[in-house]
Enzyme design. Structure first.
Site, PDB file in Angstrom:
ATOM      1  N   SER A 103      81.240  83.253  54.939  1.00 52.57           N
ATOM      2  CA  SER A 103      80.816  81.698  55.398  1.00 52.57           C
ATOM      3  C   SER A 103      82.415  81.527  55.697  1.00 52.57           C
ATOM      4  O   SER A 103      83.721  81.440  55.268  1.00 52.57           O
ATOM      5  CB  SER A 103      80.715  81.498  53.644  1.00 52.57           C
ATOM      6  OG  SER A 103      80.568  80.054  53.639  1.00 52.57           O
ATOM      7  N   ALA A 104      81.415  80.851  56.522  1.00 48.18           N
ATOM      8  CA  ALA A 104      83.438  80.029  57.736  1.00 48.18           C
ATOM      9  C   ALA A 104      84.362  79.415  56.469  1.00 48.18           C
ATOM     10  O   ALA A 104      85.508  79.340  57.336  1.00 48.18           O
ATOM     11  CB  ALA A 104      82.693  78.900  59.144  1.00 48.18           C
ATOM     12  N   HIS A 105      83.710  78.725  55.903  1.00 47.60           N
ATOM     13  CA  HIS A 105      84.626  77.248  55.018  1.00 47.60           C
ATOM     14  C   HIS A 105      85.495  77.757  54.113  1.00 47.60           C
ATOM     15  O   HIS A 105      86.519  77.524  54.054  1.00 47.60           O
ATOM     16  CB  HIS A 105      84.202  76.231  54.906  1.00 47.60           C
ATOM     17  CG  HIS A 105      83.272  76.259  53.329  1.00 47.60           C
ATOM     18  ND1 HIS A 105      83.436  76.177  52.020  1.00 47.60           N
ATOM     19  CD2 HIS A 105      82.151  77.284  53.398  1.00 47.60           C
ATOM     20  CE1 HIS A 105      83.223  76.529  51.510  1.00 47.60           C
ATOM     21  NE2 HIS A 105      82.023  77.042  51.709  1.00 47.60           N
ATOM     22  N   THR A 137      66.878  76.167  65.210  1.00 45.60           N
ATOM     23  CA  THR A 137      67.691  75.876  66.148  1.00 45.60           C
ATOM     24  C   THR A 137      69.553  75.769  65.165  1.00 45.60           C
ATOM     25  O   THR A 137      69.692  75.053  64.459  1.00 45.60           O
ATOM     26  CB  THR A 137      67.472  74.163  66.495  1.00 45.60           C
ATOM     27  OG1 THR A 137      66.506  74.280  67.116  1.00 45.60           O
ATOM     28  CG2 THR A 137      68.360  73.762  67.815  1.00 45.60           C
ATOM     29  N   CYS A 158      81.464  75.105  41.555  1.00 44.92           N
ATOM     30  CA  CYS A 158      80.479  74.578  41.193  1.00 44.92           C
ATOM     31  C   CYS A 158      80.271  74.430  39.820  1.00 44.92           C
ATOM     32  O   CYS A 158      79.885  73.517  39.048  1.00 44.92           O
ATOM     33  CB  CYS A 158      79.372  76.165  41.538  1.00 44.92           C
ATOM     34  SG  CYS A 158      79.626  76.408  42.713  1.00 44.92           S
TER      35      CYS A 158
HETATM   36  C1  LIG Z   1      81.887  84.508  46.517  1.00 43.87           C
HETATM   37  C2  LIG Z   1      80.762  83.303  47.056  1.00 43.87           C
HETATM   38  N1  LIG Z   1      79.102  83.593  47.382  1.00 43.87           N
HETATM   39  C3  LIG Z   1      78.622  82.822  47.827  1.00 43.87           C
HETATM   40  C4  LIG Z   1      79.153  81.289  48.179  1.00 43.87           C
HETATM   41  C5  LIG Z   1      78.751  79.894  48.390  1.00 43.87           C
HETATM   42  O1  LIG Z   1      79.400  80.114  50.147  1.00 43.87           O
HETATM   43  P1  LIG Z   1      78.630  78.427  50.650  1.00 43.87           P
HETATM   44  O2  LIG Z   1      79.770  77.533  50.098  1.00 43.87           O
HETATM   45  O3  LIG Z   1      79.438  78.836  52.413  1.00 43.87           O
HETATM   46  O4  LIG Z   1      77.743  78.239  50.908  1.00 43.87           O
HETATM   47  C6  LIG Z   1      81.248  80.889  47.297  1.00 43.87           C
HETATM   48  C7  LIG Z   1      81.659  79.956  48.042  1.00 43.87           C
HETATM   49  O5  LIG Z   1      82.093  79.411  47.017  1.00 43.87           O
HETATM   50  C8  LIG Z   1      81.644  82.141  47.252  1.00 43.87           C
HETATM   51  O6  LIG Z   1      83.325  81.466  46.732  1.00 43.87           O
END
Ligand SMILES: Cc1ncc(COP(=O)(O)O)c(C=O)c1O
Length: 385
Positions: A199-201, A237, A325
Site C-alpha cells: 500500500s502506497a500511503h 479505470t 482502525c
Molecule cells: C498490515 C496492514 N494491512 C493492510 C492495511 C490496509 O491498507 P490500506 O489502508 O491501504 O487499505 C494496513 C493499514 O493499516 C495494514 O497495516
C-alpha cells in the site's frame, strides 16, 4: 511543536510524490485504455509506476496489479485465490490471529460462505511457528495468509519457511507486506510467496493506491469485474495520479532503504532504552528482533493507553494505541491479546512508529516530556511513579 510518531497509520506524502501527482493530474489526464496519444501517455505513466513498484519488491512489472490500497489487495488475494481454487475442492483457509482486519474480516466473510478457516496462534513474542502451520495444514487447505510485519508491534514473521511448508501441502501462500515494504528489504522471490499485498500511503505515497503482486502462473480470480484493465485482473479505470505518485514513492523507497532503515532503528532503540531506564513499570511488547526498524509497542503499568495518547497529544506528540482502525474504540488490541498478554497490559500499551521526518531532537523532546506525562497520569490513578 508538533511531532508525528504514527507512521504505521499513514505517512506524510513526499514532496516529490506531490509534484508528480500534480503534473499527471493536469497534463496526463488521458485514459490508459484509449488508443490515441493522450491514452498512450497515460499508459506510459502506469508502465513507469508498475516498473518502480515491481523493482521495490523484486517482481516483474507484469505481476503487479494496481488496487485501491492494502485492504483491496488483501481482499483480492484471499477472495480471488479462494474463488479460483474452488474447482479443486479445497475449502480451507489459514491465517494468524494477529492479521490486519482486512484479512481477518475477509476470512470471516468467506467462512459465512462455507469456507473452513483456521487462525494460527502466535507466541508471547508475536511470532508464528512453522510447526503450528504444519499441524494446521491439510490436503484441503487452499490458501495460507501470514503478514510479513505486524502493524502494531512490528515483529517480522519467518515467511520463507512458512511459505515452504504451505507449498509442501499444495496451498497458495499470501503475505500482507503493507507494513514491511520500504522498511526492510522485501524480495518476493526470496520470500517464496505467491501473492503479496502492499500500500502506497505507508511509504510516503498517496492514500487510495496499492497493489497485489501475483507470481506468474498463480490462479487468482478478479473480484472487481468490468473492463479489461490490469490484464483482466482488476476492472476499473486506473487512478492515474495516485499510481504515478505511488511509482515515485516506490523509487524513493528503493533508494533510501539502506540508509533510512538503520537511522530509524537507532532512533527507535535509543527511545526504547531510555524509556525503560527512566520510566518504571514499562515493558516492550513483542520480540525485539526480527522487527521492522521504525516500530515499538510499549506498556505503561497503571495507565489507560487512551489517556496517555490524549495527554501526549496535548504535548504536541502523536502516537497510537495500536491499529488506526481500533483506536478510539477502547477495544483491547487483538494482537496483544493473541500474544497472551494479561488484560491490563493490552490496555496500557501505545505504539510509536517513526518515519523519515523524525529527528534526534524530536526523540529528545519526547523523552523529556514522557516521564512527566506518565507521572501525572499515575498520580491520578494512585500509582507510584
Ligand atoms: C498490515 C496492514 N494491512 C493492510 C492495511 C490496509 O491498507 P490500506 O489502508 O491501504 O487499505 C494496513 C493499514 O493499516 C495494514 O497495516
Amino acid at each position: 511543536m508538533r511531532i508525528y510518531f504514527d507512521h504505521n497509520a499513514t505517512t506524510p506524502v513526499d514532496p516529490a510524490v506531490v509534484d508528480r501527482m500534480r503534473a499527471v493530474l493536469s497534463e496526463d489526464f488521458g485514459n490508459a485504455s484509449s488508443v490515441h496519444h493522450f491514452g498512450q501517455r497515460a499508459k506510459g505513466v502506469l508502465d513507469d509506476a508498475r516498473s518502480a513498484v515491481a523493482a521495490l519488491i523484486g517482481g516483474e512489472p507484469s505481476e503487479v496489479v494496481f488496487t485501491s490500497g492494502g485492504t483491496e489487495a488483501d481482499n483480492f488475494a484471499l477472495r480471488g485465490a479462494a474463488e479460483a481454487l474452488e474447482p479443486t475442492g479445497r475449502r480451507h483457509l489459514i491465517a494468524t490471529g494477529i492479521e490486519h482486519e482486512a484479512v481477518l474480516n475477509t476470512l470471516k466473510a468467506l467462512s459465512r460462505r462455507g469456507w473452513t478457516t483456521t487462525l494460527l496462534p502466535v507466541d508471547r513474542s508475536g511470532i508464528v511457528s512453522v510447526d503450528a502451520l504444519t499441524d494446521a495444514l491439510t490436503d484441503n487447505t487452499a490458501v495460507v495468509s501470514v503478514m510479513h510485519a505486524n502493524n502494531e508491534i512490528g515483529t517480522v514473521q519467518p515467511i520463507a519457511a512458512l511459505a515452504e511448508a504451505a507449498h509442501a501441502r499444495g496451498a497458495v501462500f499470501h503475505t500482507d507486506a503493507v507494513q514491511s515494504v520500504a522498511k526492510i528489504p522485501v524480495d518476493t522471490r526470496r520470500l517464496g510467496v505467491d501473492l503479496l499485498s502492499l500500500s502506497a500511503h505507508k511509504f510516503y505515497g498517496p492514500k487510495g493506491a496499492g497493489a497485489l503482486w501475483i507470481k506468474r502462473g498463480t490462479r487468482v480470480s478478479a473480484i472487481l469485474t468490468g473492463g479489461k484493465h490490469e490484464r483482466n485482473r482488476r476492472a476499473g479505470t486506473e487512478n492515474e495520479p495516485a499510481i504515478a505518485g505511488y511509482g515515485v514513492a516506490a523509487q524513493l523507497a528503493t533508494i533510501k532503504l539502506a540508509t533510512e532503515s538503520p537511522r530509524l532503528a537507532a532512533l527507535r532503540d535509543r527511545l526504547e532504552e531510555t524509556i525503560l531506564l527512566r520510566v518504571n513499570g514499562t515493558a516492550i511488547n513483542g520480540v525485539r528482533d526480527p522487527r521492522v526498524p521504525n516500530t515499538t509497542n510499549i506498556s505503561f503499568e497503571g495507565i489507560e493507553a487512551e489517556s496517555l495518547l490524549i495527554a501526549l497529544d496535548l504535548e504536541g506528540i502523536a502516537v497510537s494505541t495500536g491499529s488506526a482502525c481500533s483506536s478510539g474504540t477502547l477495544e483491547p488490541s487483538h494482537v496483544l491479546r493473541a500474544m497472551g498478554l494479561p488484560a491490563h497490559r493490552t490496555q496500557n500499551s501505545i505504539r510509536i512508529s517513526l518515519g523519515s521526518g523524525n529527528t534526534d531532537a524530536e526523540i529528545d523532546y519526547f523523552l523529556e516530556r514522557l516521564p512527566q506525562v506518565v507521572g501525572k497520569l499515575r498520580t491520578v490513578t494512585g500509582m507510584r511513579r
